[in-house]
Design an enzyme around this catalytic site. Structure first.
Site, PDB file in Angstrom:
ATOM      1  N   HIS A  44       0.859  -1.189   0.000  1.00  0.00           N
ATOM      2  CA  HIS A  44       0.000   0.000   0.000  1.00  0.00           C
ATOM      3  C   HIS A  44       0.890   1.232   0.000  1.00  0.00           C
ATOM      4  O   HIS A  44       1.736   1.392   0.887  1.00  0.00           O
ATOM      5  CB  HIS A  44      -0.891  -0.022   1.238  1.00  0.00           C
ATOM      6  CG  HIS A  44      -2.086   0.859   1.140  1.00  0.00           C
ATOM      7  ND1 HIS A  44      -3.201   0.668   1.924  1.00  0.00           N
ATOM      8  CD2 HIS A  44      -2.369   1.941   0.361  1.00  0.00           C
ATOM      9  CE1 HIS A  44      -4.112   1.581   1.626  1.00  0.00           C
ATOM     10  NE2 HIS A  44      -3.612   2.375   0.682  1.00  0.00           N
ATOM     11  N   ILE A  58      -2.316   1.829  -4.785  1.00  0.00           N
ATOM     12  CA  ILE A  58      -1.813   3.198  -4.855  1.00  0.00           C
ATOM     13  C   ILE A  58      -3.006   4.128  -4.691  1.00  0.00           C
ATOM     14  O   ILE A  58      -3.883   4.204  -5.544  1.00  0.00           O
ATOM     15  CB  ILE A  58      -1.020   3.444  -6.164  1.00  0.00           C
ATOM     16  CG1 ILE A  58      -0.504   4.882  -6.219  1.00  0.00           C
ATOM     17  CG2 ILE A  58      -1.814   3.065  -7.407  1.00  0.00           C
ATOM     18  CD1 ILE A  58       0.532   5.118  -7.319  1.00  0.00           C
ATOM     19  N   GLU A  59      -3.059   4.800  -3.548  1.00  0.00           N
ATOM     20  CA  GLU A  59      -4.271   5.505  -3.143  1.00  0.00           C
ATOM     21  C   GLU A  59      -4.102   7.011  -3.136  1.00  0.00           C
ATOM     22  O   GLU A  59      -3.154   7.543  -2.535  1.00  0.00           O
ATOM     23  CB  GLU A  59      -4.716   5.014  -1.753  1.00  0.00           C
ATOM     24  CG  GLU A  59      -6.027   5.609  -1.293  1.00  0.00           C
ATOM     25  CD  GLU A  59      -6.589   4.922  -0.052  1.00  0.00           C
ATOM     26  OE1 GLU A  59      -7.590   5.420   0.491  1.00  0.00           O
ATOM     27  OE2 GLU A  59      -6.035   3.884   0.365  1.00  0.00           O
ATOM     28  N   ILE A  60      -5.017   7.705  -3.797  1.00  0.00           N
ATOM     29  CA  ILE A  60      -5.117   9.174  -3.869  1.00  0.00           C
ATOM     30  C   ILE A  60      -3.770   9.798  -4.228  1.00  0.00           C
ATOM     31  O   ILE A  60      -3.227  10.649  -3.515  1.00  0.00           O
ATOM     32  CB  ILE A  60      -5.669   9.783  -2.561  1.00  0.00           C
ATOM     33  CG1 ILE A  60      -6.811   8.955  -1.980  1.00  0.00           C
ATOM     34  CG2 ILE A  60      -6.192  11.189  -2.827  1.00  0.00           C
ATOM     35  CD1 ILE A  60      -7.377   9.501  -0.691  1.00  0.00           C
TER      36      ILE A  60
END
Length: 265
Positions: A114, A158-160
């Site tokens: 993450h 892969i967040e924001i």
């Protein structure tokens, strides 16, 4: 359609194809995802066995609280990872240190990490916000992705992260990028929570999420039907309308008379 393999994920990246992933909350959501053709399901350990039994042909990523302090060593993580694999997971989610990810990868446990905005580490960022809007942060996201790749992880959520940053990372690395609000080019997987897709999220709806259904309204209607049915049952019992003769079992008169003679006086 046969279940995806890790080889298939890499092939999709190579071909530039987009896959889908949904974080489900129960078996019914998982079944609906499978019937709709969703490629990947994410679930927690307590849901895994039931979901695997219900959707045998769907690729499942699962988590065993690997980011919690009670799993403090690579050996403990390996044990927890194998437990999930034995329960039916195809890969496991872990945001732990690279030494732990590397240890699991060496045992051929497929790991998904993450990067970008990681909710349980948001205090280091100053709260909930996008990551990678400055050059230094964007380089940090790239380096985190590369660290996971070097440790042997198969993919990262892969967040924001800005879409352009995701695109450049995707060009330079082989690891599978699973985008949550981070664009499509460069990412292989588009990932959303079922609560957002279905419209059942009663809290904050992220900007990147898109609501495809209005189940909250339908669930409210169904809940009212439940209340009405239970109320009707309550009223009929207290009013003597239920049960009637047709709801009760009968006994032949002669058998009943025999029964009475055998009761204590």
């Amino acid at each position: 359609m046969p279940k995806l393999t890790i080889h298939d994920l890499y092939q999709a990246k190579k071909e530039g194809r987009q896959l889908t992933e949904v974080r489900t909350g129960d078996v019914n959501e998982a079944i609906a995802c499978a019937e709709a053709g969703v490629d990947i399901i994410m679930c927690m350990k307590d849901e895994l066995a039931a979901i695997r039994a219900a959707v045998p042909d769907t690729f499942i990523i699962s988590a065993n609280k690997l980011d919690r302090p009670h799993i403090a060593s690579p050996d403990q993580a390996i044990s927890a990872g194998f437990e999930l694999m034995n329960m039916g997971a195809d890969a496991i989610y872990s945001g732990m240190s690279m030494k732990v990810v590397e240890a699991m990868s060496r045992e051929y446990i497929p790991v998904v990490g993450h990067i970008g905005f990681v909710p349980y580490r948001s205090t280091w960022l100053g709260g909930t916000r996008a990551v990678g809007k400055t050059a230094s942060e964007a380089i940090g996201v790239y380096e985190a992705a590369k660290a996971y790749q070097d440790a042997g992880a198969i993919g990262v959520e892969i967040e924001i992260v800005p879409a352009k940053v995701t695109e450049e990372i995707g060009k330079r690395l082989d690891i599978i990028l699973m985008s949550m609000g981070s664009g499509s080019v460069g990412a292989t997987v588009q990932y959303l929570f079922a609560t957002d897709v279905l419209g059942t999220n009663t809290g904050h709806i992220p900007r990147h999420a898109k609501v495809y259904g209005n189940l909250a309204k339908e669930e409210a209607r169904v809940q009212q039907l439940r209340v009405e049915a239970f109320k009707a049952f309550q009223d009929e019992v207290t009013g003597g309308a239920y049960p009637t003769a047709k709801h009760s079992l009968k006994i032949k008169d002669e058998e009943f008379e025999k029964f009475l003679t055998q009761l204590p006086k």
